[in-house]
Design an enzyme around this catalytic site. Structure first.
Site, short mmCIF file in Angstrom:
data_model
loop_
_atom_site.label_atom_id
_atom_site.label_comp_id
_atom_site.label_asym_id
_atom_site.label_seq_id
_atom_site.Cartn_x
_atom_site.Cartn_y
_atom_site.Cartn_z
N ASP A 30 0.85 -1.18 0.00
CA ASP A 30 0.00 0.00 0.00
C ASP A 30 0.90 1.24 0.00
O ASP A 30 2.12 1.13 0.19
CB ASP A 30 -0.89 -0.04 1.24
CG ASP A 30 -1.77 1.18 1.39
OD1 ASP A 30 -2.45 1.53 0.41
OD2 ASP A 30 -1.75 1.80 2.46
N ASP A 48 -2.16 -1.02 5.82
CA ASP A 48 -2.54 -0.50 7.14
C ASP A 48 -4.05 -0.45 7.33
O ASP A 48 -4.51 0.00 8.39
CB ASP A 48 -1.97 0.91 7.33
CG ASP A 48 -2.53 1.90 6.32
OD1 ASP A 48 -2.37 1.66 5.11
OD2 ASP A 48 -3.12 2.91 6.74
N HIS A 99 -15.11 5.40 -0.98
CA HIS A 99 -14.85 5.88 0.38
C HIS A 99 -15.85 6.98 0.75
O HIS A 99 -16.44 6.96 1.84
CB HIS A 99 -13.42 6.41 0.47
CG HIS A 99 -12.96 6.75 1.84
ND1 HIS A 99 -11.75 6.33 2.35
CD2 HIS A 99 -13.52 7.52 2.82
CE1 HIS A 99 -11.60 6.81 3.58
NE2 HIS A 99 -12.67 7.54 3.87
N MET A 102 -11.30 3.81 5.33
CA MET A 102 -10.00 3.94 4.67
C MET A 102 -9.54 2.62 4.04
O MET A 102 -9.70 1.55 4.62
CB MET A 102 -8.94 4.43 5.67
CG MET A 102 -7.64 4.87 5.00
SD MET A 102 -7.88 6.26 3.89
CE MET A 102 -8.19 7.58 5.05
N ARG A 118 -10.34 -2.43 -3.87
CA ARG A 118 -10.47 -3.13 -2.58
C ARG A 118 -11.93 -3.12 -2.09
O ARG A 118 -12.65 -2.19 -2.37
CB ARG A 118 -9.59 -2.45 -1.53
CG ARG A 118 -8.13 -2.44 -1.87
CD ARG A 118 -7.40 -1.47 -0.98
NE ARG A 118 -5.97 -1.45 -1.33
CZ ARG A 118 -5.17 -0.44 -1.02
NH1 ARG A 118 -5.63 0.63 -0.41
NH2 ARG A 118 -3.89 -0.49 -1.35
N LYS A 129 -11.46 6.08 -3.62
CA LYS A 129 -11.92 7.33 -3.01
C LYS A 129 -13.40 7.63 -3.27
O LYS A 129 -14.08 8.16 -2.39
CB LYS A 129 -11.04 8.50 -3.46
CG LYS A 129 -9.56 8.33 -3.10
CD LYS A 129 -9.35 7.85 -1.67
CE LYS A 129 -7.89 7.62 -1.34
NZ LYS A 129 -7.68 6.87 -0.10
N ALA A 158 -0.13 5.24 1.25
CA ALA A 158 -0.28 6.10 2.43
C ALA A 158 -0.44 5.28 3.70
O ALA A 158 -1.29 4.39 3.78
CB ALA A 158 -1.48 7.02 2.26
N ALA A 194 -14.03 10.31 8.83
CA ALA A 194 -13.38 10.21 7.53
C ALA A 194 -12.49 8.99 7.43
O ALA A 194 -12.28 8.44 6.34
CB ALA A 194 -12.58 11.48 7.25
#
Length: 269
Positions: free
Chosen positions: A10, A186, A55, A48, A160, A52, A12, A44
């Site tokens: 990944d 993460d 998201h 994650m 994902r 986006k 970030a 927010a």
């Protein structure tokens, strides 16, 4: 071939952007700019790891957010609203992402070690391609150049928690067996991505989204608070199915060696 062939990373919170700060702060700003709607950082962060657009939609489906939205605006947060917030989000994210392109301390040393073992470095992200182009160029100036990267909108099948971005890395890197790959992430959707692709998975606890603190914020915490947050992050990622969890990718060499030993013993994820 009974050896690790690739790490699929990944971005970030795993390789760059300690605390995965760049995307979360922009979600808050996009909701504010587009609809004058107040969103918390914690809200927010909940979805994650997703692409986006997905998201933003998932944020709107959080019960507390949906209730506040209906109360404030008087209508549902539907796909047309998601489109509008996404169109606000994108230029904000493109303007900011390069500021968070510095590799997390110690990560490049781990990746240098992996390359010395003949291991390829793949990557994928919840960022779309137009953001990833900027991030990849900025990260390269800091010394991070994976062998390939795949963005969340690259594949018709989606992103994902499906396996497709991870499997696209397998194709582009010429990997002979998905079980010879380790997916590092993460976020829960990122761990599920690796599991759905048939890979070993390793969660990233301290530097990632679950704790969500910058390096300086983390270092300022008392040890007791660090221990509490670290335990929660480890438990969350293990509950998602991660085979191992490390505090940072910088700490991953021993785990990579353990997985190599298991592969050599004919174990599969």
């Amino acid at each position: 071939m009974q050896k690790i062939e690739a790490l699929i990373l990944d971005w970030a919170g795993t390789v760059v952007d300690f605390g995965s700060v760049a995307p979360t702060s922009i979600f808050v700003e996009a909701f504010k700019q587009a609809y004058n709607f107040e969103l918390s950082i914690d809200e927010a962060r909940v979805p994650m790891g997703l692409g986006k657009w997905d998201h933003i939609k998932a944020i709107g489906q959080l019960p507390e957010v949906a209730a506040r939205w209906q109360n404030q605006l008087g209508y549902l947060l539907d796909d047309s609203v998601v489109d509008e917030i996404y169109s606000t989000f994108m230029p904000l994210q493109k303007a900011k992402v390069a500021q968070f392109s510095t590799p997390i301390p110690g990560v490049l040393d781990c990746l240098d070690w992996a390359r010395q073992q003949g291991i390829k470095i793949g990557s994928c992200s919840g960022y779309p391609r137009e953001v990833m182009r900027i991030l990849a160029m900025a990260a390269a100036k800091h010394g991070y150049t994976p062998d390939c990267w795949v963005a969340s909108d690259d594949l018709r099948a989606g992103s994902r928690p499906g396996p497709w971005m991870a499997l696209q890395n397998v194709i582009e890197l010429g990997i002979s067996n998905v079980a010879n790959c380790i997916k590092f992430d993460d976020s829960v959707p990122g761990i599920l991505e690796g599991l759905n692709a048939g890979m070993w998975t390793v969660g990233i606890a301290v530097t990632g989204n679950i704790i969500g603190l910058t390096e300086s914020e983390w270092m300022d915490l008392p040890p007791t608070e660090q221990t509490k947050l670290k335990l929660k992050a480890h438990q969350t990622l293990l509950a998602a199915g991660a085979h191992y969890v490390v505090d940072s990718l910088a700490d991953a060499v021993p785990v990579i060696q353990q997985i190599q030993s298991r592969i050599a013993g004919n174990e599969r994820p």
